[in-house]
Write a protein that holds these residues in place. Sequence first.
Motif, PDB file in Angstrom:
ATOM      1  N   GLY A 338       0.810  -1.214   0.000  1.00 35.86           N
ATOM      2  CA  GLY A 338       0.000   0.000   0.000  1.00 35.86           C
ATOM      3  C   GLY A 338       0.839   1.258   0.000  1.00 35.86           C
ATOM      4  N   MET A 339       1.917   1.257   0.781  1.00 30.04           N
ATOM      5  CA  MET A 339       2.790   2.429   0.818  1.00 30.04           C
ATOM      6  C   MET A 339       3.485   2.637  -0.523  1.00 30.04           C
ATOM      7  SD  MET A 339       4.414   2.475   4.659  1.00 30.04           S
ATOM      8  CE  MET A 339       4.031   0.913   5.433  1.00 30.04           C
ATOM      9  N   ASP A 340       3.843   1.547  -1.190  1.00 31.04           N
ATOM     10  CA  ASP A 340       4.394   1.671  -2.547  1.00 31.04           C
ATOM     11  C   ASP A 340       3.395   2.361  -3.473  1.00 31.04           C
ATOM     12  OD1 ASP A 340       6.742   0.382  -1.845  1.00 31.04           O
ATOM     13  OD2 ASP A 340       6.097  -1.586  -2.574  1.00 31.04           O
ATOM     14  N   SER A 341       2.116   2.032  -3.323  1.00 32.18           N
ATOM     15  CA  SER A 341       1.078   2.635  -4.159  1.00 32.18           C
ATOM     16  C   SER A 341       0.943   4.129  -3.884  1.00 32.18           C
ATOM     17  CB  SER A 341      -0.264   1.935  -3.925  1.00 32.18           C
ATOM     18  OG  SER A 341      -0.197   0.566  -4.259  1.00 32.18           O
ATOM     19  N   ILE A 342       1.027   4.503  -2.612  1.00 33.50           N
ATOM     20  CA  ILE A 342       0.936   5.924  -2.257  1.00 33.50           C
ATOM     21  C   ILE A 342       2.142   6.682  -2.808  1.00 33.50           C
ATOM     22  CG2 ILE A 342       0.930   7.560  -0.334  1.00 33.50           C
ATOM     23  CD1 ILE A 342      -0.643   5.451   1.272  1.00 33.50           C
ATOM     24  N   GLN A 343       3.331   6.106  -2.647  1.00 32.70           N
ATOM     25  CA  GLN A 343       4.527   6.744  -3.185  1.00 32.70           C
ATOM     26  C   GLN A 343       4.440   6.854  -4.704  1.00 32.70           C
ATOM     27  OE1 GLN A 343       7.250   8.145  -1.456  1.00 32.70           O
ATOM     28  NE2 GLN A 343       7.524   8.949  -3.530  1.00 32.70           N
ATOM     29  N   LYS A 344       3.887   5.814  -5.337  1.00 32.93           N
ATOM     30  CA  LYS A 344       3.708   5.857  -6.797  1.00 32.93           C
ATOM     31  C   LYS A 344       2.839   7.043  -7.187  1.00 32.93           C
ATOM     32  CE  LYS A 344       1.684   3.197 -10.614  1.00 32.93           C
ATOM     33  NZ  LYS A 344       0.918   1.956 -10.955  1.00 32.93           N
ATOM     34  N   ARG A 345       1.771   7.300  -6.421  1.00 36.58           N
ATOM     35  CA  ARG A 345       0.911   8.454  -6.725  1.00 36.58           C
ATOM     36  C   ARG A 345       1.686   9.752  -6.540  1.00 36.58           C
ATOM     37  NH1 ARG A 345      -0.239  12.396  -8.070  1.00 36.58           N
ATOM     38  NH2 ARG A 345      -2.179  13.593  -7.957  1.00 36.58           N
ATOM     39  N   PHE A 346       2.513   9.838  -5.511  1.00 37.43           N
ATOM     40  CA  PHE A 346       3.342  11.033  -5.368  1.00 37.43           C
ATOM     41  C   PHE A 346       4.189  11.253  -6.620  1.00 37.43           C
ATOM     42  CE2 PHE A 346       3.588  10.282  -0.477  1.00 37.43           C
ATOM     43  CZ  PHE A 346       2.318  10.804  -0.326  1.00 37.43           C
ATOM     44  N   ASP A 347       4.755  10.162  -7.125  1.00 35.77           N
ATOM     45  CA  ASP A 347       5.666  10.253  -8.261  1.00 35.77           C
ATOM     46  C   ASP A 347       4.942  10.530  -9.574  1.00 35.77           C
ATOM     47  OD1 ASP A 347       7.638   9.600  -6.434  1.00 35.77           O
ATOM     48  OD2 ASP A 347       7.683   7.473  -6.984  1.00 35.77           O
ATOM     49  N   GLN A 348       3.622  10.351  -9.608  1.00 31.80           N
ATOM     50  CA  GLN A 348       2.870  10.533 -10.851  1.00 31.80           C
ATOM     51  C   GLN A 348       2.431  11.974 -11.088  1.00 31.80           C
ATOM     52  OE1 GLN A 348      -0.287   7.682 -10.175  1.00 31.80           O
ATOM     53  NE2 GLN A 348       0.616   6.198 -11.597  1.00 31.80           N
ATOM     54  N   THR A 349       2.760  12.871 -10.180  1.00 33.16           N
ATOM     55  CA  THR A 349       2.363  14.265 -10.375  1.00 33.16           C
ATOM     56  C   THR A 349       2.856  14.771 -11.729  1.00 33.16           C
ATOM     57  OG1 THR A 349       2.359  14.736  -8.009  1.00 33.16           O
ATOM     58  CG2 THR A 349       2.631  16.610  -9.475  1.00 33.16           C
ATOM     59  N   GLY A 350       1.950  15.270 -12.521  1.00 33.97           N
ATOM     60  CA  GLY A 350       2.275  15.759 -13.852  1.00 33.97           C
ATOM     61  C   GLY A 350       1.948  14.780 -14.962  1.00 33.97           C
ATOM     62  N   GLN A 351       1.910  13.481 -14.633  1.00 36.97           N
ATOM     63  CA  GLN A 351       1.553  12.502 -15.654  1.00 36.97           C
ATOM     64  C   GLN A 351       0.069  12.618 -15.977  1.00 36.97           C
ATOM     65  OE1 GLN A 351       2.723   8.517 -14.619  1.00 36.97           O
ATOM     66  NE2 GLN A 351       4.838   9.103 -14.148  1.00 36.97           N
ATOM     67  N   ASN A 352      -0.240  12.658 -17.264  1.00 36.13           N
ATOM     68  CA  ASN A 352      -1.630  12.826 -17.694  1.00 36.13           C
ATOM     69  C   ASN A 352      -2.289  14.011 -16.993  1.00 36.13           C
ATOM     70  OD1 ASN A 352      -1.605  10.516 -19.407  1.00 36.13           O
ATOM     71  ND2 ASN A 352      -1.862   9.219 -17.603  1.00 36.13           N
ATOM     72  N   SER A 353      -1.487  15.038 -16.772  1.00 31.85           N
ATOM     73  CA  SER A 353      -1.951  16.307 -16.183  1.00 31.85           C
ATOM     74  C   SER A 353      -2.330  16.205 -14.713  1.00 31.85           C
ATOM     75  CB  SER A 353      -3.139  16.874 -16.975  1.00 31.85           C
ATOM     76  OG  SER A 353      -2.780  17.072 -18.335  1.00 31.85           O
ATOM     77  N   LEU A 354      -2.003  15.094 -14.038  1.00 31.98           N
ATOM     78  CA  LEU A 354      -2.378  14.960 -12.624  1.00 31.98           C
ATOM     79  C   LEU A 354      -1.733  16.051 -11.781  1.00 31.98           C
ATOM     80  CD1 LEU A 354      -2.345  11.192 -11.543  1.00 31.98           C
ATOM     81  CD2 LEU A 354      -4.250  12.799 -11.502  1.00 31.98           C
ATOM     82  N   PRO A 355      -2.500  16.660 -10.875  1.00 31.86           N
ATOM     83  CA  PRO A 355      -1.936  17.693 -10.005  1.00 31.86           C
ATOM     84  C   PRO A 355      -1.152  17.053  -8.858  1.00 31.86           C
ATOM     85  CG  PRO A 355      -4.207  17.337  -9.417  1.00 31.86           C
ATOM     86  CD  PRO A 355      -3.930  16.421 -10.593  1.00 31.86           C
ATOM     87  N   GLU A 356      -0.617  17.898  -7.998  1.00 34.11           N
ATOM     88  CA  GLU A 356       0.101  17.398  -6.832  1.00 34.11           C
ATOM     89  C   GLU A 356      -0.840  16.608  -5.918  1.00 34.11           C
ATOM     90  OE1 GLU A 356      -1.314  21.580  -5.738  1.00 34.11           O
ATOM     91  OE2 GLU A 356      -0.670  20.467  -7.504  1.00 34.11           O
ATOM     92  N   ALA A 357      -0.242  15.673  -5.175  1.00 29.94           N
ATOM     93  CA  ALA A 357      -1.017  14.845  -4.249  1.00 29.94           C
ATOM     94  C   ALA A 357      -0.855  15.376  -2.822  1.00 29.94           C
ATOM     95  CB  ALA A 357      -0.563  13.391  -4.318  1.00 29.94           C
TER      96      ALA A 357
END
Length: 598
Positions: A338-357
Motif C-alpha cells: 500500500g505504501m508503494d502505491s501511495i509513493q507511486k501516486r506522489f511520483d505521478q504528479t504531472g503525468q496525464n496532467s495529474l496535479p500534486e497529491a
Amino acid sequence: MELATLKKFKPTTYADAADGYRATGEMAAKAKDAIDIRITSGVNAQLDGRAATAALGELKELSKNLHYVQTECGLVSTALNGFAYDMAAAKRKLDAALADAQAAHCTVKPDGSVSFPAGGEEVDGKVPEGGTVKGTGGPSSPTADAIYRQAANAHPNPNYGKALEFANRIADAVKEATDADAKWAPKLRALKADDDLTVSDRDWADVKSDMSGVRDAGKGYLDSLPHPPKDGSHKDNASWWNGLSPEGQAAWLSLEPAAVGKLDGLPSAVRDEANRIVFDEKYAQYRLELAAIPKAPANEWTWITAGMYPSKVHTDEWMDWHRQYGERYEQLTKSLKGMDSIQKRFDQTGQNSLPEAYLLGFSAEGNGRAIIANGNPDTADHQAVYVPGTTSNLSNIDGNIDRMAGVWRVANDEADGKDVSTITWLGYDAPQDIYKDAPFRHYADDGAPAFNRFLDGLEESHTGASGTHRTVIGHSYGTTLVGSAADHGTLNADDVITAGSPGVTVARAEDLDVPKGHVWNQEADGDVVPDIGRWGHGGHTSGSYWVIPSDEWFGANQMATDTEGHSGYWDDSPEGPSQSLRNQGLVVAGKYDDVKLK
C-alpha cells in the motif's frame, strides 16, 4: 555549568538559532515542493524516454533529501527552543535570587557563595559579624530546608539566614541549568546526518529516534504550548492551530506529526506535511524490519501419504518459520504494498496532467488508513470525496487512488478552468469479507462520525471566498457508510453519487442531506451487489424487499452506465473515459445538464 556562564547566558541567542533552522527547513520545503509540483510534473508531462526516467529518478532522490533536511531542521529548531526554554527558566531563578541578594545588601561571589553584612542585636556589646555562606543544594533540597530553618532560628545575625536562602536559590538555579545542559547536549548531538547524499531507510529510522529523544527532553517546553483540543471540532482544531506561534506550529509538527495529521479543520498543506513525516518514518521502519526477517525456506511443500492417496503439505521447516515470522511478514508485506502505491501516486504528479497529491491521513496499523487528494482541496472550486467499500484496505489502495485520478481528469476537463480536487477517503475499517462482514452495518456506523468530521474539516480549511461545490461518491459498502453519515449526522455535501450500492441505511434520497435532485445512482449490468442489497442489506423495507438507491421509489437520478460488473464504474481507456466514469466527472464539475440518464 558555572555561575558566570549562567549569568551571561542569553536564551534569545538559541531562540534566534532555532529561527534560523526553522527558516532553513522552510526553504528546503519550498525547494522540495518546487521539485515535486513544478519540475517533476513538467518532466512527466512533456518528456519521455530513458533520459527523462533517469532525470526523474535523480529528482526523486533530491526531493527525499530536501524532505529529510526539512524534517531534521524542524527537530533542531524545536530542540533549540526547548533548550532555551529550560535555560530561561533557570536564568530567571538566578536573576531573581541575585536581585534579592543585592536588595538585602548581600554580595554574591563568583563561586556562588554569598557574603552578608553584620547585623542583629548586640551580643556582649558587639553586633554579630557578617560572613559568607555557600548553598547546600537549593530550596528544593530537604537538607537545605532543614539547615535554613535551623540557621534562621539559631544564628544571632538574621542576615545569615537570608544569605543562606540566596545561596541555596543560586545553587538550585545553577543545578537546574546544568541538568538542562546535560539533558539537551546528547539530543542535539544526535541531530546530525550522515556525511553522504543518500537518505536511506536507516536515516529515516534515526529521524524517528531523534523525534522520540527531543520529545522526551522537550516535554516541559511542549507542555508550555497550547495543546490541541481534546475531541475538538473542526473549528476548535483550526482555532488552536491558527493561535499557535510559528515556533509552536513547528514544535507540534516536529514532535507530534501523527497527532497533527489527524486533525480535521487544519490546512491541507499542514496535514500533508505531518502525514508525510509519519509515512516516511513508517515506510523506512517496515522495510528495515522486513529485510531483517529470515527468508522463508525454499522447500515450502512436501508430500505425505495418508491412506491410499498422497497429500501436499507444508514442510516442518516452513511451518517453524511461519509460526515465528509468518504473521508479521504478511502484515509488513501488505502494508508496504500500500505504501508503494501511495509513493507511486506522489511520483505521478504531472503525468496525464495529474496535479500534486496531498496525504491527508495515514496509518499502517491494522488494515491501514489512507486519505489521498488529487489537488489542494483548500483552493478547489469542486471537491469530490470517494468512500471505497468491502475488502478495501491499505494493501489494495492503488485501485481506489486510480479511480479518483480518473474522476479528476474528467471533472477537470469539464470544469471550465476552475480548480478540482478529488479525494480517496479510506478513513474507516471497511468490512473485509463480503459474506462474513458486509451484511452488517456496524462498520458503516462506526466509520460515519469520522467521515462527517472530515467533510466538516474540508469546509473549515477551504480558503476560497465563494466556498466549494462538494460531491460525495460511495461505492459498494462505501455507500452504506455515506448513508449512515447522513443518518447519524449532517452530510456536508452538495451532491451524492452511489455506485453499486447494496443500500444506504435511509429510506429516500431526500434523507441524504443534499438538495432535491442531487442524488445520483449507478447500477451496471452484471453487478450483483445491488440485488444482494435488495434482499437484506439496505436498511428500509418496502413490501417484501429492501429499498436501495437503484429502486425508483428511492428517488435518485439513475445515471446511464456502459460498464459491466461491480468494479467497472471507473473504466477508462486511451480512447476516452467510459460513460459511467464521465457521468461521475460531470456531476463533480456541476455539469448536471450533460449527465446522461437511463
